[in-house]
Design a protein around this motif. Structure first.
Motif, PDB file in Angstrom:
ATOM      1  N   VAL A 173      63.450  57.794  44.095  1.00  0.00           N
ATOM      2  CA  VAL A 173      64.658  58.480  45.101  1.00  0.00           C
ATOM      3  C   VAL A 173      64.823  59.698  44.890  1.00  0.00           C
ATOM      4  O   VAL A 173      66.094  58.760  44.100  1.00  0.00           O
ATOM      5  CB  VAL A 173      64.751  56.966  45.982  1.00  0.00           C
ATOM      6  CG1 VAL A 173      65.134  57.970  47.232  1.00  0.00           C
ATOM      7  CG2 VAL A 173      64.027  56.594  46.429  1.00  0.00           C
ATOM      8  N   VAL A 174      65.100  60.675  45.704  1.00  0.00           N
ATOM      9  CA  VAL A 174      65.469  62.072  44.872  1.00  0.00           C
ATOM     10  C   VAL A 174      66.307  62.588  46.228  1.00  0.00           C
ATOM     11  O   VAL A 174      65.045  62.846  47.107  1.00  0.00           O
ATOM     12  CB  VAL A 174      64.524  62.668  44.082  1.00  0.00           C
ATOM     13  CG1 VAL A 174      65.447  63.947  44.097  1.00  0.00           C
ATOM     14  CG2 VAL A 174      63.616  62.507  42.865  1.00  0.00           C
ATOM     15  N   LEU A 175      67.475  62.812  46.531  1.00  0.00           N
ATOM     16  CA  LEU A 175      67.958  63.438  47.410  1.00  0.00           C
ATOM     17  C   LEU A 175      68.025  64.968  47.854  1.00  0.00           C
ATOM     18  O   LEU A 175      68.965  65.454  45.810  1.00  0.00           O
ATOM     19  CB  LEU A 175      69.594  62.694  47.274  1.00  0.00           C
ATOM     20  CG  LEU A 175      69.022  61.269  48.766  1.00  0.00           C
ATOM     21  CD1 LEU A 175      68.713  60.104  47.508  1.00  0.00           C
ATOM     22  CD2 LEU A 175      69.625  60.846  50.108  1.00  0.00           C
ATOM     23  N   ALA A 176      67.994  65.667  47.493  1.00  0.00           N
ATOM     24  CA  ALA A 176      68.637  67.208  47.677  1.00  0.00           C
ATOM     25  C   ALA A 176      70.099  67.390  47.180  1.00  0.00           C
ATOM     26  O   ALA A 176      70.132  68.805  47.908  1.00  0.00           O
ATOM     27  CB  ALA A 176      67.511  67.924  49.106  1.00  0.00           C
ATOM     28  N   HIS A 177      71.195  66.859  47.798  1.00  0.00           N
ATOM     29  CA  HIS A 177      72.458  67.243  47.588  1.00  0.00           C
ATOM     30  C   HIS A 177      72.675  65.781  46.730  1.00  0.00           C
ATOM     31  O   HIS A 177      73.166  64.700  47.524  1.00  0.00           O
ATOM     32  CB  HIS A 177      73.383  67.393  48.814  1.00  0.00           C
ATOM     33  CG  HIS A 177      74.789  68.565  48.543  1.00  0.00           C
ATOM     34  ND1 HIS A 177      75.255  67.561  48.428  1.00  0.00           N
ATOM     35  CD2 HIS A 177      74.593  69.391  48.209  1.00  0.00           C
ATOM     36  CE1 HIS A 177      76.445  68.739  48.113  1.00  0.00           C
ATOM     37  NE2 HIS A 177      75.754  69.764  48.139  1.00  0.00           N
ATOM     38  N   GLU A 178      73.726  65.933  46.159  1.00  0.00           N
ATOM     39  CA  GLU A 178      74.265  64.757  45.822  1.00  0.00           C
ATOM     40  C   GLU A 178      75.512  64.182  46.453  1.00  0.00           C
ATOM     41  O   GLU A 178      75.594  62.457  46.650  1.00  0.00           O
ATOM     42  CB  GLU A 178      75.636  65.468  44.059  1.00  0.00           C
ATOM     43  CG  GLU A 178      76.342  66.146  44.710  1.00  0.00           C
ATOM     44  CD  GLU A 178      76.496  67.386  44.838  1.00  0.00           C
ATOM     45  OE1 GLU A 178      77.216  68.674  44.653  1.00  0.00           O
ATOM     46  OE2 GLU A 178      74.564  67.744  45.240  1.00  0.00           O
ATOM     47  N   SER A 179      76.149  64.848  47.448  1.00  0.00           N
ATOM     48  CA  SER A 179      76.823  64.148  48.820  1.00  0.00           C
ATOM     49  C   SER A 179      76.432  63.275  49.341  1.00  0.00           C
ATOM     50  O   SER A 179      77.031  62.626  50.247  1.00  0.00           O
ATOM     51  CB  SER A 179      77.496  65.089  49.729  1.00  0.00           C
ATOM     52  OG  SER A 179      76.741  65.773  50.220  1.00  0.00           O
ATOM     53  N   TYR A 180      74.957  63.338  49.362  1.00  0.00           N
ATOM     54  CA  TYR A 180      74.360  62.634  50.620  1.00  0.00           C
ATOM     55  C   TYR A 180      74.055  60.935  49.893  1.00  0.00           C
ATOM     56  O   TYR A 180      74.233  60.231  50.385  1.00  0.00           O
ATOM     57  CB  TYR A 180      72.255  63.396  50.258  1.00  0.00           C
ATOM     58  CG  TYR A 180      72.766  64.573  51.008  1.00  0.00           C
ATOM     59  CD1 TYR A 180      73.379  64.999  52.286  1.00  0.00           C
ATOM     60  CD2 TYR A 180      70.941  65.209  51.010  1.00  0.00           C
ATOM     61  CE1 TYR A 180      72.762  66.384  52.348  1.00  0.00           C
ATOM     62  CE2 TYR A 180      70.707  65.743  51.514  1.00  0.00           C
ATOM     63  CZ  TYR A 180      72.120  67.157  52.562  1.00  0.00           C
ATOM     64  OH  TYR A 180      71.593  67.675  53.251  1.00  0.00           O
ATOM     65  N   GLY A 191      70.622  62.196  42.967  1.00  0.00           N
ATOM     66  CA  GLY A 191      71.261  63.203  44.086  1.00  0.00           C
ATOM     67  C   GLY A 191      71.629  64.650  43.595  1.00  0.00           C
ATOM     68  O   GLY A 191      72.545  64.387  42.571  1.00  0.00           O
ATOM     69  N   ALA A 192      71.296  65.468  43.771  1.00  0.00           N
ATOM     70  CA  ALA A 192      71.851  67.307  44.063  1.00  0.00           C
ATOM     71  C   ALA A 192      71.343  68.138  43.926  1.00  0.00           C
ATOM     72  O   ALA A 192      69.695  68.190  44.770  1.00  0.00           O
ATOM     73  CB  ALA A 192      71.506  66.845  41.549  1.00  0.00           C
ATOM     74  N   GLN A 193      71.509  69.305  44.021  1.00  0.00           N
ATOM     75  CA  GLN A 193      70.706  70.456  44.220  1.00  0.00           C
ATOM     76  C   GLN A 193      71.657  71.555  43.514  1.00  0.00           C
ATOM     77  O   GLN A 193      72.784  71.466  42.419  1.00  0.00           O
ATOM     78  CB  GLN A 193      71.937  70.781  45.288  1.00  0.00           C
ATOM     79  CG  GLN A 193      73.508  71.209  45.678  1.00  0.00           C
ATOM     80  CD  GLN A 193      73.801  71.747  44.720  1.00  0.00           C
ATOM     81  OE1 GLN A 193      73.258  72.885  44.412  1.00  0.00           O
ATOM     82  NE2 GLN A 193      75.111  71.443  44.793  1.00  0.00           N
ATOM     83  N   ALA A 194      70.910  72.382  43.290  1.00  0.00           N
ATOM     84  CA  ALA A 194      70.424  73.582  41.595  1.00  0.00           C
ATOM     85  C   ALA A 194      70.559  74.744  42.004  1.00  0.00           C
ATOM     86  O   ALA A 194      70.593  75.459  40.775  1.00  0.00           O
ATOM     87  CB  ALA A 194      69.309  73.094  40.864  1.00  0.00           C
TER      88      ALA A 194
END
Length: 901
Positions: free
Chosen positions: A59-66, A150-153
């Motif tokens: 499962v991947v979230l588009a921001h680490e803070s999520y 989770g992360a954003q690039a």
């Protein structure tokens, strides 16, 4: 579990998710066949996505803070539960995600604080900014572990401007093997509702792959695919695919893709790998696939010559199946035995060079079967590339300018733009309108793709977009331009109808009560090529039919077809009907549902070499059509009942031919028995001259249509003619008086055989032997009255003109070429032709060289009539060689040689 069940588990108990925090997500790129969006925003972006990889889940979230957002904790707990390989599994939560760890512990999860992947974990929860354990984490998931990340690039990309985000961003080193990528584009924030089923997201098309193309084309300006190798066409449908070689009509014959950590290059004929003119490109391809590391290249044994080529270039290689230690693997597309290993090899960073065509495998199969069952597609569909049954004209094509790659035709990009234009109800503008004809062909193919979550949601969305636009009227009086939005809608109407049937109708909810069952029998044994068996039934436009077959014939290659107008008009400049108006499906199970938006007569297709005997099938939802079977129906029943059936299409059936005509052409036909007796005589004469069995392996078919693909009539199965010809086929008195040259000409085409044909010279010539024979022997119409071109003065002038120009074989065609055969017939009669045709049927291993074939015909005909015909054929400009002259020298001279004049 199905992927929709996976989705349900992830959103259980939730109605919406809140992404209104200060955190700015990135866009996620989804590809592959097991990836799906969990949340879809108003702009059709996915801030959360999930996938399966190997035995595990991600499962991947588009921001680490999520990962620590309290408003998302309900979802995160669902995600951890879904990711867990078993109840009570240890959940490793990175120490920088303390809020997540505490929330999970409070809810009773077995949480272990960790700095990374450790032994004994069932699920790992991390952000995506540290790729140190990327390889180990991928292996952990592949073997059954769960990963929440989770992360954003976009922030990382701003500090690494020259880096390839998809390959180099730490999080992508971990998750890309699963078909999900973090990107450098910022995404949408907001509160987004969850739906019952997986939502659709558009194909991501913001990837710049021009540098990859530049590496592949170093030193390459053209692609020479001339010669004997016939390539298949490729459909590129994945976000990370790009064309390398395009024909003048934008058909793709070479393509590449990235997937996970690896790369793929696809060629559509294995013969190209050792073609000298393509050597530079394929050496570039090996280097690109290996990222310049000069590692070991494995080459499948079938491609041994390519292995020798690489060895001569001092490239490390060995002949082997896919084994560990390889950097690049080269294989054909004719086997899927290594498909699973190849998928893992590429996802983990390997390079794949695969080559092969699909047109031979596709013979007798539907395009849909090619997409889902062709071995190469079982490998390549996952990577966003499919090999089609369509072929591409050989030639020399200019390489794509890497700097202009974004302006070249690429189906995913064109598809997204089309969706936007349809949704916004705006006119289609350049360059999209310049690509419409090609785009509609690719869309029709795409709508039949095997339904992975991403593909299926896009198919459904596009289908609903089309249904939201009014279907254009089309007819001979109201034609539609071939390169238009209206033509595209007509082309795709059936695909949308089939998709709707797949989505909404099942055997259980079919309205069986609305129509009585009709049981018909058909002959399931077939010694010839694939044959249509008429059911005598018609399916109304847009309606569905249910067919119940004996279980013993399921999976034996039978197909159900609605409609008989099989000419594909996709390349026509003007359309008087939809480009494709038939639909067919395989009988894989005993219960079959089928519909056709255009309606049509209902057929069962029996494949070649089938040995099923007599088969009965019960059909619901179809109605009887006007049909007459010679010797069975009876004229009184025809006149009183059958010819008045309301269906718009009718069939007249006798042993060796079936006429399919608009019902308006047969409403006043009083004596079909006499008419079909005449057609029996025609077919008897055709088989007589061809020296073939009196009963054809399958009856010939002639079908009338409002528009056909070429000519006034054309040969094939079925022979196609225009509606204007329908009355001529059933007008007994007119046939007796004036003959039926065109129809017999096309039946003659179907008797031509490559071993004694000399194309293109004789293509439109020898077929007329049957027209002459039938008219003179059955109808009593001499050749000079059967066709204007055979009047004595026309014939004489034609021969004189040909000889005055030096008997140039380049001018020896159509009526001029026919003269050669007519002169032989007028001296020796028809029997020598029958004898020669019969002898050819027993011969094998003949050369396909035209000169050799012409010499062989000269020898065989001379020996049959016991005359030396070498001087005769030489006078006609035939390339008669010394060996033929020597072989025939012992035969008597032909004293009555008409060419002596």
């Amino acid at each position: 579990m199905t992927l929709n069940e996976d989705y349900q588990a992830l959103v259980r108990g939730l109605s919406e998710l809140d992404f209104v925090s200060d955190a700015v997500p990135c866009k996620l790129l989804l590809t592959g066949d097991s990836t799906f969006p969990v949340v879809v925003t108003k702009l059709k972006e996915a801030p959360i996505a999930a996938s399966r990889y190997g035995k595990g889940r991600i499962v991947v979230l588009a921001h680490e803070s999520y990962l620590t957002n309290s408003k998302l904790m309900g979802f995160l707990k669902n995600a951890v539960t879904w990711l867990s390989p078993n109840q009570g599994a240890a959940i490793g939560v990175h120490r920088n995600l303390d809020a997540l760890g505490k929330s999970l512990s409070t809810s009773g999860y077995n949480v272990r604080a960790t700095s990374g992947l450790e032994q004994g974990l069932g699920v790992l929860c991390i952000n995506g900014f540290d790729g140190a354990q990327a390889k180990e984490i991928r292996a952990f998931v592949r073997e059954g572990g769960g990963l929440l990340i989770g992360a954003q690039a976009w922030d990382w990309a701003s500090k690494h401007k020259n880096e390839n985000i998809l390959q180099r961003f730490p999080g992508n080193k971990i998750i890309s093997a699963s078909g999900i990528y973090f990107t450098d584009k910022q995404g949408e924030k907001g509160v987004f509702r969850l739906t019952r089923y997986i939502r659709w997201t558009p194909i991501y098309t913001d990837v710049d792959l021009s540098q990859d193309l530049e590496q592949l084309l170093h030193g390459v300006s053209h692609f020479d695919i001339s010669g004997s190798s016939v390539p298949s066409e490729l459909l590129l449908h994945g976000a990370l695919t790009f064309p390398i070689g395009l024909s003048d009509s934008n058909q793709c014959f070479l393509a590449a893709a990235t997937y996970g950590r690896g790369r793929i290059v696809v060629g559509t004929h294995e013969g190209y790998l050792c073609k000298p003119e393509l050597k530079t490109f394929f050496l570039n391809a090996i280097s690109w696939l290996d990222r310049g590391k000069k590692g070991m290249v494995g080459v499948q044994q079938k491609l041994g010559n390519f292995a020798k080529l690489l060895e001569n270039e001092n490239i490390q290689c060995k002949t082997t199946d896919l084994v560990s230690g390889l950097h690049v693997y080269c294989c054909t597309s004719y086997s899927d035995s290594e498909a699973k290993k190849i998928h893992e090899f590429v996802a983990e960073g390997g390079g794949l060079l695969i080559a092969g065509h699909a047109w031979n495998w596709a013979s007798g199969k539907s395009p849909k079967d090619v997409l889902s069952k062709y071995p190469g597609n079982k490998i390549l569909n996952k990577f966003g590339i499919s090999i089609l049954e369509k072929t591409i004209r050989q030639g020399v094509y200019k390489a794509i300018d890497p700097q202009a790659l974004s302006n070249s035709y690429h189906f995913p990009r064109a598809f997204c733009q089309l969706q936007r234009d349809l949704q916004n109800k705006v006119d289609i503008k350049p360059p999209l309108n310049d690509w419409l004809q090609k785009l509609r062909q690719d869309l029709s193919t795409y709508m039949n793709m095997p339904a992975s979550p991403l593909v299926f949601t896009l198919q459904l969305k596009f289908g609903r977009l089309l249904q939201g636009n009014a279907m254009p009227n089309v007819s001979k009086q109201c034609p539609v331009k071939g390169n238009s939005k209206e033509a595209l809608m007509l082309c795709l109407a059936q695909d949308v109808c089939s998709l709707s049937l797949q989505e909404t109708e099942t055997w259980e909810n079919f309205p069986f009560h609305s129509s009585p069952p009709i049981t018909v029998s058909f002959e399931g044994t077939n010694t010839g090529d694939g044959a249509w068996r008429s059911t005598g039934l018609y399916l109304q436009p847009g309606k569905s039919a249910a067919l119940l077959f004996p279980s013993s014939v399921a999976g034996k290659g039978l197909q159900v077809q609605v409609g008989c107008h099989t000419d594909n008009l996709s390349s026509a400049d003007k359309l008087c009907r939809a480009p494709v108006v038939v639909n067919k499906t395989g009988v894989r199970e005993e219960k079959v549902l089928i519909s056709c938006v255009w309606g049509g007569l209902l057929y069962i297709i029996v494949p070649a070499k089938s040995q099923l005997g007599s088969v009965s099938v019960t059909i619901y939802g179809a109605e009887p059509a006007p049909i007459y079977v010679k010797g069975f129906t009876g004229v009184p029943a025809w006149v009183q009942y059958y010819r008045n059936m309301p269906a718009p299409w009718a069939e007249l059936i006798t042993e060796n031919i079936i006429l399919t005509l608009p019902s308006s052409a047969i409403r006043s036909l009083d004596d079909p028995e006499t008419l079909l007796h005449m057609w029996d005589n025609f077919m008897q004469a055709i088989s007589d001259l061809a020296a073939t069995p009196k009963k054809f392996n399958r009856p010939e078919r002639i079908v009338a249509d409002v528009q056909i693909s070429v000519g006034w009539m054309h040969s094939g199965y079925p022979i196609m003619c225009h509606l204007e010809s329908a009355k001529q086929l059933v007008d007994i008195e007119q046939i007796k008086k004036s003959g039926l040259w065109g129809a017999i000409h096309e039946l003659g085409h179907n008797q031509q055989r490559g071993c004694w044909e000399f194309p293109p010279n004789t293509t439109e010539a020898t077929c007329n032997l049957w027209s002459v024979y039938v008219h003179e022997n059955i109808l009593g119409i001499p050749r000079n009255r059967a066709h204007e071109a055979l009047k004595p003065e026309s014939r004489e002038e034609r021969i004189k003109t040909y000889l005055n120009k030096g008997a140039d074989l380049g001018q020896w065609s159509v009526w001029t070429a026919l003269e050669t055969y007519l002169q032989l017939q007028e001296c020796f009669g028809w029997d020598p032709f029958k004898s020669v045709f019969a002898e050819y049927q027993t011969m094998s291993g003949m050369s396909n060289d035209k000169k050799a074939k012409m010499n062989l015909w000269a020898v065989k005909f001379s020996q049959t009539v016991q005359r030396n015909l070498a001087p005769f054929f030489k006078a006609w400009g035939w390339p008669i060689d010394e060996q033929t002259c020597k072989t025939l020298s012992s035969l008597p001279e032909w004293e009555n040689n008409p060419m002596k004049r």
